[in-house]
Each structure stands twice: as C-alpha cells, then as structure tokens.
Design an enzyme around this catalytic site. Sequence first.
Site, mmCIF file in Angstrom:
data_model
loop_
_atom_site.group_PDB
_atom_site.id
_atom_site.type_symbol
_atom_site.label_atom_id
_atom_site.label_comp_id
_atom_site.label_asym_id
_atom_site.label_seq_id
_atom_site.Cartn_x
_atom_site.Cartn_y
_atom_site.Cartn_z
ATOM 1 C CE1 TYR A 1 13.924 74.132 35.895
ATOM 2 C CE2 TYR A 1 11.705 75.307 35.576
ATOM 3 C CZ TYR A 1 12.360 74.458 35.429
ATOM 4 O OH TYR A 1 11.473 73.841 34.506
ATOM 5 C CB CYS A 2 19.044 76.008 35.091
ATOM 6 S SG CYS A 2 20.477 76.848 36.275
ATOM 7 C CB THR A 3 21.199 71.375 35.869
ATOM 8 O OG1 THR A 3 20.539 71.252 35.034
ATOM 9 C CG2 THR A 3 21.706 70.161 36.673
#
Length: 343
Positions: free
Chosen positions: A198-200
Amino acid sequence: MQLYNTLSAKERAELLENAGEERLTLSFYQYAKIGNTTIFRNHLFIAWDQMEVLGRIYVASEGINAQLSVPATRFNEFKEFLDGISFLKDVRLNIAIEHDLKSFLKLKVKIRNKIVADGLNDDTFDVTNKGVHVAAEDFNQLLEDPDTILVDMRNHYESEIGHFKGAITPDVDTFRDSLDIIEEDLKDHKEDKKLVMYCTGGIRCEKASAYYKHKGFKQVYQLEGGIIEYARQVENKGLENKFIGKNFVFDHRRGERITNDVIANCHQCGAPCDTHVNCENEACHLLFIQCESCASKMQNTCSDECLEIIQLPQEEQKRLRQGIPNSNKIFKKGRSEKLKFKK
C-alpha cells in the site's frame, strides 16, 4: 499563450481567502505511453489554468501523476475534460477527506523522466504488468490471512505518523531505496506468501507490484486507491479500520487524520506529536515533526542556529543564502543531526 503563473503564492492565498469558495483536494495517476510530453503538458496547463485548477502535476513518457485543488463548482467541467483524454477516461480520482482552500497555491505542470523516480534501468520491465488491485474490504480479509506479508511502500517520514497494523515499514528515504531492500528481505517467500502493498494513493504500489512480478513474486496485490481511498471506503461502508494515525499527504496540509492515535513524537522534545512542519529558515526548510510548545519556543525553526538566522533582517538572510545551494538537510526529512528525537 500563457504557460506560467501570473500570481505569487501569497497573492493567490489572499484571493482564495477573499473568494471563500469551496475547493476539492484530489489526486490521480495513470501509467500510459505519452508520445510528446511537451504538447501534452501545455494542453493541460492551458485548460486547467482557465478552470482555476491549482496543483502539482508530473508528466512523463510513462504517464501522469497529479495532486490538485479544483473549485467545487467546476468539478464536473474538470471531470469532462479528463474523460475527453482517451487514457484518462474514468480514471480513479482520490478525493481527500479533509479539504483546504490553500492546499495548493500555484499550478505547476512539469515534465519528468518518470512520474515515480525508481532508479530502474531495465528495458524488460513492463510497468503495465501490475499486481491485483484490491478494495478496502478484500484488503482487510487479506490482512487476516497468515500467509500475507503487508509492506508499506512509502518513506520513513510518512509511515512514522501513520501506517497499517502489522505492516513492514522500511526505514528508507526514497521509493527507489525500498525496491531492492524489500526484494532481498522477502526473497525466500516469492512462491509461498501473498505480497500485499500500500501507499498514499496507489501510484508507487502500481509500479512496485509490476516490479516484484518481474522479479518472480507469484502472488502480488496492492491496495486500490491507497490509504486515501481506503479511508473513504471504510467510512462509507462501515468497515473495520486497520490504519492507525495520520496519512501523510503532499500538499500544504502535510497530513490527513485517519484515526485519533498519535504514534509519533516531536523531534525536538519527544512529546507525542504527528504534525509535520518545515523549518522557518528558508536556507534550511527541513521537514520535521514539531509540537506546539516547541513551535512557540523555537519560532517554527529546527535548531538554535536557524532560530538565530530568522532574527536577522530579510536582506541579511537573503545575502547569507546567496550562492549557496539548498541545504542537504531538506532531503533528510527528520534525520538531521540537529533533531534530538529523530527516528
């Protein structure tokens, strides 16, 4: 043909305050092959300037990465414009939970070699051969699976203020640093584990998922829309929220609160705090975490040295900066030796 901003950031801020009109902060990205990036860049700037869109947009031959502030009354016009571009039709827009009139104060559309700097020079690497996208509900189910390894693809200063429970949070300064580190750490699990990232907003995971598939990982997943979309789906669908703390964002807000948990500390006194600031000394501008007490005591600076400098007349400060490149501390983001409680 106007391809530049006619107002300064200060003038724009005053204009937005006086107008008092609602604006939406949003982001989107799309990997696509863009033939002439200059023509595409100019097309975007001219159209969005007329719509009073503000933000920071990167265009490269591999696609587009955009963080924007759009007048709420012109959102439909903005969406119709995107839908008129073949590879941006129905692109997912990550709309922020919290909005700020001054999240962006200028329109900047820049041409880059890549929309996400990855340090890779591999002609056989296909960024479109990506992993499986999963929505919030499926993501939560994956986290319950003992065969899942959850990895945060963001940098240390982002995960420091907020992350998913049980996630691996690499202690890295840049996205490019994390790629090889994660592959090495997880090399024995390419066949038997589910690699979930996951990331922003999803853009880094999109590239990382394709990269790890290229490197032989068999079960690769990514959180669709990143933390931004996850928080929205959790709220709208009444799902269990497995994220704690703040989501770091790349606009003037610097953070969007997801839960009330404060998991970080002031870098100057160690008190619980998750508010990122930039040092008031323009020659430093270090990004770090500072509580209200230290902000008052230090006048929004990171060190005694910078505190002394901002007491000088502006002309003297400019003279001291003249001919000196930006301080390397800018890129340390909380790692400066000046900070007592740095990570």
